[in-house]
Design an enzyme around this catalytic site. Structure first.
Site, PDB file in Angstrom:
ATOM      1  N   GLY A   1       0.874  -1.070  -0.046  1.00 12.74           N
ATOM      2  CA  GLY A   1      -0.005   0.086   0.010  1.00 12.74           C
ATOM      3  C   GLY A   1       0.846   1.342  -0.043  1.00 12.74           C
ATOM      4  N   SER A   2       0.348   2.324   0.830  1.00 16.89           N
ATOM      5  CA  SER A   2       0.963   3.743   0.734  1.00 16.89           C
ATOM      6  C   SER A   2       2.283   3.802   1.643  1.00 16.89           C
ATOM      7  CB  SER A   2      -0.021   4.778   0.755  1.00 16.89           C
ATOM      8  OG  SER A   2      -0.473   4.828   2.011  1.00 16.89           O
TER       9      SER A   2
ATOM     10  N   THR B   1       0.545   4.637   5.073  1.00 11.03           N
ATOM     11  CA  THR B   1       0.021   3.691   5.964  1.00 11.03           C
ATOM     12  C   THR B   1       0.918   2.693   6.343  1.00 11.03           C
ATOM     13  OG1 THR B   1      -2.025   3.698   4.842  1.00 11.03           O
ATOM     14  CG2 THR B   1      -1.785   1.827   5.845  1.00 11.03           C
TER      15      THR B   1
ATOM     16  N   GLU C   1       5.713  -3.582   0.586  1.00  5.51           N
ATOM     17  CA  GLU C   1       5.716  -2.964  -0.513  1.00  5.51           C
ATOM     18  C   GLU C   1       4.886  -1.504  -0.877  1.00  5.51           C
ATOM     19  OE1 GLU C   1       4.653  -1.519  -4.005  1.00  5.51           O
ATOM     20  OE2 GLU C   1       4.022  -3.468  -4.469  1.00  5.51           O
TER      21      GLU C   1
ATOM     22  N   CYS D   1       1.831  -0.010  -9.393  1.00  2.41           N
ATOM     23  CA  CYS D   1       2.979   0.377  -8.639  1.00  2.41           C
ATOM     24  C   CYS D   1       4.135   0.387  -9.545  1.00  2.41           C
ATOM     25  CB  CYS D   1       3.158  -0.267  -7.456  1.00  2.41           C
ATOM     26  SG  CYS D   1       3.273  -1.905  -7.363  1.00  2.41           S
TER      27      CYS D   1
ATOM     28  N   GLU E   1       4.017   9.763  -6.152  1.00  2.90           N
ATOM     29  CA  GLU E   1       3.271   8.783  -6.845  1.00  2.90           C
ATOM     30  C   GLU E   1       1.765   9.216  -7.081  1.00  2.90           C
ATOM     31  OE1 GLU E   1       2.847   4.083  -6.853  1.00  2.90           O
ATOM     32  OE2 GLU E   1       2.414   4.752  -5.189  1.00  2.90           O
TER      33      GLU E   1
END
Length: 490
Positions: free
Chosen positions: A238-239, A242, A260, A293, A390
């Site tokens: 995720g981000s 988080t 990741e 991603c 991103e």
């Protein structure tokens, strides 16, 4: 379809999907539910049980109870279940693909042809890798030594909404193969294929509690899950925002954590490259509406060929068709959610306000409520937000460089380091630049080719740890050294 707020199932793309948690081999409802919408229509398709501390505790305890039996089966015993599950995934590609398409709007033909099958491949591959592991033996200082893998315990896996089925199996498969039991927390924007995966594990005969699905919001169900003291491994995609919170929660319980957390990959085109192939691949970064991603979102082109490259890029980008992901002609589907559309739009609006040149796109499409036009921006500065952060949408930037040194400098100029793509006809340049670019994976003259035994992960804020092959199996294991005095046993 319509779904009542208290229904335990939903009919999605003609497939019956349970909307409750899967815990200890049973379907478990919650008092509250949350709405899941279709990106194609923005209409609700299901109302899913919204878990919290109570459901998280129940799921972890179920996994803890199931752990000794699952661990004792050994790699071969666990592999029997996993290969059976892989066969069931292949047999149910049509229903899995249909639900995933409705839930997150990935192109249906991609789901049918490769993405869902990749989930089956993950289970087969890790079953085989775990069974083929050779314990390291050696003699030292009068002792015989052996390094053994011991299953770590219940593992919490938290997965994203893009390609949710495949990315769930990417984490679940090595955890199960290593002997861990699993609690999967799918993303709230696209949780439905995880529910189908639970059905398939049951059909494959997995013992109750070995695989569990906990649904809900990240700040509720996810937070309770990763903070639980019985969880022994945490894996997240995720981000970075988080990921930091999850990492802090794992650290409090001294639990190993892998993450990741996205990328801002460069796609570097040198003057000796096959420009047509490079431009075609660059235009292909708009696939899945840019919600990938690993995408090479920063086009870095050598100045001597920049004009020719851009002409080719425009030609290939013009071939894209925005539309229904179930339509064979469609190449770009809608974004996942209205909130995400606003986020993508915000990046472009700020870039335009800051004076960066929008070369194409830069607006919502009239095709549907969540479509955004493929966008290309020429930034005034490498420090611009549109270059450094991103976007996770169909938005690329293009910059020019003079030589290898400048290309590498630009490529390494963000905090991310997940992936990179290089186009060149020189093997020497591929090796030189490939070594200098900081990224977890660097592709040369190709893109998205994955060997499941290779390490996968990011540098910088793109991630911690590695997935793939023995790297993942080691993560889900505790390594132990057995040391015996020589001559002391018979």
């Amino acid at each position: 379809m319509s779904a009542g707020t208290h229904e335990n199932t939903a009919k999605v793309a003609g497939v019956e999907v349970s909307t409750d948690h899967y815990i200890g081999g049973e379907r478990v409802p919650s008092r509250e539910r949350f709405e899941v919408i279709s990106p194609m229509s923005c209409e609700p398709i299901a109302y899913v049980s919204r878990g919290g501390e109570e459901e998280a505790d129940r799921a972890v305890r179920a996994a803890k109870e199931a752990f000794p039996r699952w661990a004792s089966l050994g790699p071969e015993g666990r592999g029997t279940y996993m290969r059976r599950l892989a066969d069931l995934i292949d047999e149910n590609v049509e229903s899995l693909a249909a639900v995933e398409c409705e839930d997150m709007a990935m192109l249906l033909r991609s789901l049918r042809a490769r993405v869902i099958h990749r989930g089956a491949r993950n289970f087969r591959a890790y079953a085989g890798l775990a069974a083929s592991y050779e314990e390291r033996d050696w003699r030292s200082q009068g002792t015989w030594n052996r390094v053994q893998r011991m299953p770590a315990g219940p593992a919490a896996t938290i997965t994203p909404w893009n390609a949710p089925f495949m990315l769930s199996t990417w984490k679940v498969a090595p955890a199960l193969a290593a002997g861990c039991t699993v609690i999967l927390k799918p993303a709230e924007w696209a949780p439905l294929s995880a529910s189908l995966l639970a059905d398939l594990t049951e059909e494959a005969g997995f013992p109750p509690g070995v695989f569990n699905v906990l649904q809900g919001m990240g700040e509720e169900a996810g937070a309770a899950l990763v903070a639980h003291p019985m969880v022994r491994r945490v894996s997240f995609t995720g981000s970075p925002e988080t990921g930091r919170l999850i990492g802090q929660a794992a650290a409090r319980n001294l639990v190993p954590f892998t993450a990741e957390m996205g990328g801002k990959g460069p796609l570097i085109v040198f003057e000796d490259a096959d420009l047509e192939a490079a431009a075609r691949k660059a235009a292909g970064q708009y696939d899945d509406a840019g919600q990938v991603c690993l995408a090479g979102t920063r086009l870095l082109v050598q100045r001597s060929v920049a004009r020719e490259f851009l002409e080719l890029f425009d030609r290939f980008a013009d071939e894209h068709v925005l539309g229904d992901p179930r339509d064979e002609r469609t190449t770009i589907s809608p974004l996942i959610h209205p909130d995400h559309l606003k986020r993508v739009e915000g990046f472009v609006e700020r870039a335009r306000a800051e004076g960066h040149e929008v070369l194409r796109g830069g607006r919502r499409s009239e095709v549907g409520p969540l479509f955004y036009e493929p966008t290309l921006i020429r930034p005034k500065s490498n420090d611009a937000e549109i270059v450094q952060r991103e976007v996770f949408g169909p938005v690329l930037t293009i910059q020019e460089f003079e030589d290898e040194a400048e290309a590498v400098s630009l490529a390494n100029s963000t905090e991310y380091g997940l992936s990179a793509v290089i186009y060149t006809s020189s093997l020497g340049r591929a090796d030189r630049v490939g070594r200098m670019v900081r990224a977890g994976v660097v592709w040369v003259n190709t893109f998205l080719v994955r060997d499941l035994t290779a390490p996968f992960g990011g540098m910088g804020i793109s991630g911690i740890g590695r997935e793939g092959g023995d790297y993942a199996l080691d993560f889900y294991s505790d390594l132990k050294t057995l040391q015996i005095q020589e001559g002391s046993t018979r």
